[in-house]
Design an enzyme around this catalytic site. Structure first.
Site, PDB file in Angstrom:
ATOM      1  CB  CYS A 251      -1.082  -0.058   1.287  1.00 35.37           C
ATOM      2  SG  CYS A 251      -2.134  -1.252   1.408  1.00 35.37           S
ATOM      3  N   GLY A 252       0.450   2.236  -0.360  1.00 32.97           N
ATOM      4  CA  GLY A 252       1.171   3.561  -0.197  1.00 32.97           C
ATOM      5  C   GLY A 252       1.021   4.480  -1.435  1.00 32.97           C
TER       6      GLY A 252
END
Length: 278
Positions: free
Chosen positions: A124-125
């Site tokens: 994620c990010g």
């Protein structure tokens, strides 16, 4: 994992913003509503395999699970009957801006296809701030552009004069490159707004000619259109339609003049109003 009470409020479909409206020779500072645009990371998972990121799309927050499921089916990644659940990502590493911008579609079994071109890191990010900074890192240097109010008001009509496809069908977008004094340089049409911008910029690239500083659009202003302008070193973006929240953020960060609703003798400056002269 944070509790619901500790989470930030989910982004709504619109956000408040301060703008400068130019009408009848006067400047009016006021509050406006801008449609929200944020990136949505789409991930897919199935039994025995951790979720993988397959794409990032720009969207207006709301009905995210429906968007994710529909996208997966339309792209041929899965079938309706194999979609078992859709959920927001709950990774502890998520920042506040990412919490509702990452969605995982859980499938009953392996996907029908996972396009390699869309498969990137499974972590994620993705968030609006990171996306803006990524674009700024690739931006071409550009000199600040100063435009007169009279020139800005005249640009949509000058664009319209070179839209034969729209005149015949009413179903095509246009993009044009102009000098700061309003001189029209090149206009291109396409059924897609993004394609029209690619065409006008490409026309200068292929002929190795200087890039004029002003981009004029026949429709609304999304993040990806500002992205193209910034990467190409354009200093001003003028459109007859409205911008999105992420488009406004990028324009301000990049120092690009952004004007929307340029029609009927008025326009609204969302970025760079100080570089518009009477």
């Amino acid at each position: 994992m944070s509790t619901i009470g500790e989470r930030r409020r989910r982004p709504g479909p619109t956000v408040r913003d301060r703008v400068t409206e130019f009408r009848d020779g006067a400047r009016l500072e006021r509050e406006d509503r801008v449609i929200t645009e944020e990136p949505l990371e789409l991930r897919v998972g199935w039994p025995g395999r951790p979720a993988e990121r397959v794409a990032v799309t720009m969207r207006t927050p709301g009905h995210d699970f429906e968007l994710a499921a529909g996208w997966m089916v339309h792209e041929g990644i899965t079938t309706p009957r194999d979609v078992r659940a859709v959920r927001y990502c709950t990774d502890e590493t998520l920042g506040e801006l990412e919490e509702f911008n990452v969605v995982t579609v859980d499938l009953a079994g392996p996907p029908l296809t996972l396009p390699a071109a869309r498969l990137v890191s499974s972590a994620c990010g993705v968030c609006g701030t990171d996306t803006v900074q990524d674009v700024l890192a690739r931006a071409e240097a550009t000199d600040p552009v100063t435009l007169s109010v009279a020139t800005v008001l005249a640009l949509p009509d000058r664009l319209r004069e070179q839209q034969p496809g729209f005149g015949r069908t009413g179903g095509v977008h246009a993009a044009g490159l102009f000098e700061a004094d309003g001189t029209r340089v090149v206009v291109r049409e396409d059924v897609g707004r993004h394609n029209a911008v690619d065409k006008v910029v490409g026309s200068r690239i292929l002929t190795a000619q200087r890039m004029p500083p002003v981009l004029v659009l026949s429709g609304r202003i999304g993040f990806e259109l500002v992205q193209k302008a910034v990467v190409s070193g354009l200093g001003a973006l003028v459109a007859v339609g409205a911008p999105t929240s992420l488009a406004v953020s990028l324009a301000r960060e990049a120092g690009v003049v952004m004007v929307g609703f340029d029609r009927g003798g008025r326009f609204v400056a969302y970025a760079g109003a100080e570089r518009l002269r009477d």
